[in-house]
Scaffold this active site. Structure first.
Site, short mmCIF file in Angstrom:
data_model
loop_
_atom_site.label_atom_id
_atom_site.label_comp_id
_atom_site.label_asym_id
_atom_site.label_seq_id
_atom_site.Cartn_x
_atom_site.Cartn_y
_atom_site.Cartn_z
CB CYS A 312 -2.74 -6.70 23.14
SG CYS A 312 -2.61 -5.39 21.91
NE ARG A 342 -8.84 3.29 24.15
CZ ARG A 342 -8.64 2.85 22.92
NH1 ARG A 342 -9.16 3.49 21.90
NH2 ARG A 342 -7.95 1.76 22.71
CD GLU A 344 -13.19 7.90 24.05
OE1 GLU A 344 -13.06 8.89 23.31
OE2 GLU A 344 -12.82 6.75 23.74
NE ARG A 353 -16.73 8.30 20.60
CZ ARG A 353 -15.73 7.74 19.93
NH1 ARG A 353 -14.56 7.61 20.51
NH2 ARG A 353 -15.88 7.33 18.71
CD GLU A 361 -6.62 -6.68 22.49
OE1 GLU A 361 -7.75 -6.16 22.25
OE2 GLU A 361 -5.58 -6.28 21.97
CG ASP A 422 -11.92 0.50 12.57
OD1 ASP A 422 -11.40 -0.23 13.44
OD2 ASP A 422 -11.80 1.73 12.54
CD GLU A 435 -13.84 3.21 14.55
OE1 GLU A 435 -13.69 4.33 14.05
OE2 GLU A 435 -13.08 2.72 15.42
CG ASN A 438 -9.70 -3.28 16.46
OD1 ASN A 438 -9.51 -4.36 17.02
ND2 ASN A 438 -9.25 -2.16 16.96
CB CYS A 464 -4.44 -7.73 18.90
SG CYS A 464 -4.42 -5.96 18.62
NE ARG A 471 -17.64 2.07 21.05
CZ ARG A 471 -16.59 2.68 20.48
NH1 ARG A 471 -16.11 2.24 19.34
NH2 ARG A 471 -16.06 3.73 21.04
#
Ligand code: SER
Ligand code: ZN
Length: 505
Positions: A312, A342, A344, A353, A361, A422, A435, A438, A464, A471
């Site tokens: 976002c 990311r 990781e 992951r 989003e 979460d 997770e 969120n 958001c 996931r």
């Protein structure tokens, strides 16, 4: 005079005020003594409690310079004292037709109480750090420009932040169970990534933490998106937008990510020039060796930001500096236009992951009441989706807000209005919780950071929610397995036939 001493910080500054003419010729020593006495008695005490403030403890005139040694407490920090002095001395010299040319900072030592275990190795604009007997002593390496920019204050603030961070580290991250679904039947006990790979639904891509999603897994992702469209976007009045996937530093400064994103960012660089001649050596080197000359490339590129991380933040530039009429609120938009990245590190595991992942989003904004109310509405809808469509077992927890965690401020916020929920689900094959999405109410953080206002003057808030497609897939397949007959009816219908496209010999 009663000397109530502030012991927590001491400053010792040796600096010169450089003037445009010889001071020894123009100003009498008596006049100067009077000037310094006045400063010590009034100017450098202004704003400090009685007995506190700064003091010129020694001074001398050497040709065109006034050499000063200033000591102070935290009430009038020595560098502030110097700036006050410079101003006042300028006025004083005006009478003598001399001006101040600049300041030379020779020594600046800051000593403070230091009762944490934190060991400091390096600080910006500090040439040496001494830590002993619960005292911290910094030897600053600054000049006039940095002093005027109040760098010493920023260094002190940085130390406060570091102390705070230590406190949070001690505490475990905030986590509070909000809701737990009923137990659900599990039909699988293996690692879904391995099974997907075996079936050819996904294949490891060339990059770390990156997969290529085959027709079957892509169809599952698209089914999830359709569920979002049917259950959330259409009934709740969402419109689709396309957010940038390359993020500049300016965005991350405004979103707060610039405070901590460094170990996890995927950095983006542009060529210093697109002049082919500038790149000829690189091109030739590659042609001759078949090796990409990374060192030579690094010299010819510059970093301009990073890849989409939280999705976002870069969208707020759309609203940056704008004022909106209140009657268009609440605003609800979503983006599903690309990947997030990311680094990781060791944490990567299967599609749970990843370094590159796909996320829808969901972003909403309005007054505080509207944003909180919509968050509740979303939470209800998610519960419906997980219960009635995916039939998974999950729980919801109130945690450290994602933006605070990502700024390195874990452990803060026990406030119930601004923060993150979460969604966690157990992966039967490992017993671990994942997770998988969120929901966050971000308060006025973004409107403030990007200077977005409401016509009424009321505070604009936002929230958001990030739905991680990998996931969701990991959770669903880990719990429900690959036998589509055992999938909940509604979801099986939503997905349809899983296509078989490739075969290998
Ligand atoms: N922007 C939020 C995050 O990065 C939700 O997607 O977690
Ligand atoms: Zn977000």
């Amino acid at each position: 005079m009663e000397h109530e001493k502030a012991t927590d910080m001491e400053f010792m500054l040796k600096a010169n005020l450089k003037c445009s003419g010889s001071l020894s010729e123009a100003v009498s020593s008596d006049e100067l003594t009077e000037f310094v006495n006045y400063c010590n008695a009034e100017l450098l005490k202004k704003g400090a409690p009685p007995g506190c403030g700064a003091e010129v403890v020694s001074w001398a005139i050497v040709a065109d310079k006034l050499e000063l040694e200033i000591v102070s407490d935290r009430f009038v920090r020595a560098h502030d004292a110097l700036l006050r002095l410079k101003n006042e001395f300028g006025k004083f010299l005006g009478k003598h037709r001399i001006g101040i040319r600049g300041m030379e900072i020779n020594d600046y030592e800051i000593t403070m109480d230091w009762d944490t275990e934190l060991k400091l190795k390096k600080l910006p604009f500090v040439k040496a750090i001494k830590q002993e007997a619960e005292k911290l002593k910094l030897f600053l390496d600054i000049d006039e420009f940095l002093l005027e920019k109040r760098i010493p204050d920023r260094i002190i603030k940085l130390l406060d932040d570091k102390k705070e961070a230590i406190k949070w580290k001690g505490k475990s991250e905030h986590w509070e169970l909000l809701f737990e679904s009923a137990k659900k039947p599990f039909h699988f006990d293996k690692d879904p990534t391995e099974e997907m790979a075996k079936r050819g639904w996904i294949r490891h891509a060339a990059g770390r933490g990156q997969f290529i999603y085959g027709p079957q897994s892509t169809k599952i992702f698209r089914a999830f998106e359709r569920i979002l469209v049917d259950e959330i976007f259409t009934p709740l009045g969402y419109e689709e937008m396309i957010f940038p996937k390359f993020v500049t530093w300016d965005v991350w400064k405004r979103s707060g990510h610039a405070k901590g994103i460094y170990p996890e960012a995927y950095y983006v660089c542009t060529p210093k020039t697109r002049d082919p001649e500038y790149w000829e050596e690189v091109i030739d080197y590659y042609k001759v060796t078949n090796e990409v000359p990374l060192d030579m490339i690094m010299e010819r590129i510059e970093n301009v930001g990073g890849m989409c991380y939280a999705q976002c933040p870069p969208s707020w530039v759309f609203l940056q500096g704008k004022t909106m009429p209140d009657d268009i609120l609440p605003i609800k938009v979503f983006d599903r236009s690309g990947t997030s990245h990311r680094y990781e590190s060791g944490g990567i595991h299967g599609i749970e992951r990843l370094d590159e992942f796909h996320r829808v989003e969901i972003l909403w904004m309005g007054t505080k009441e509207q944003v909180i109310a919509h968050s509740k509405q979303l939470q209800d809808t998610y519960r419906y989706i997980f219960n009635e469509i995916l039939d998974i077992e999950w729980r919801e927890a109130w945690v450290t807000p994602w933006f605070m965690a990502q700024e390195g401020k874990s452990g803060l916020s026990e406030l119930k209005e601004v923060g993150t929920i979460d969604y966690e689900a157990v992966l039967p094959y490992s017993g671990k919780l994942l997770e998988f999405q969120n929901v966050s109410v971000n308060g006025d953080k973004y409107p403030k950071g990007f200077n977005v206002k409401l016509q009424s003057g009321e505070e604009l808030w936002s929230g958001c929610s990030g739905v991680g497609l990998q996931r969701w897939t990991a959770v669903f397949l880990a719990q429900k397995g690959f036998d589509t007959d055992k999938w909940p009816e509604k979801f099986r219908t939503a997905v349809g036939e899983l296509p078989e496209v490739f075969r290998f010999l």
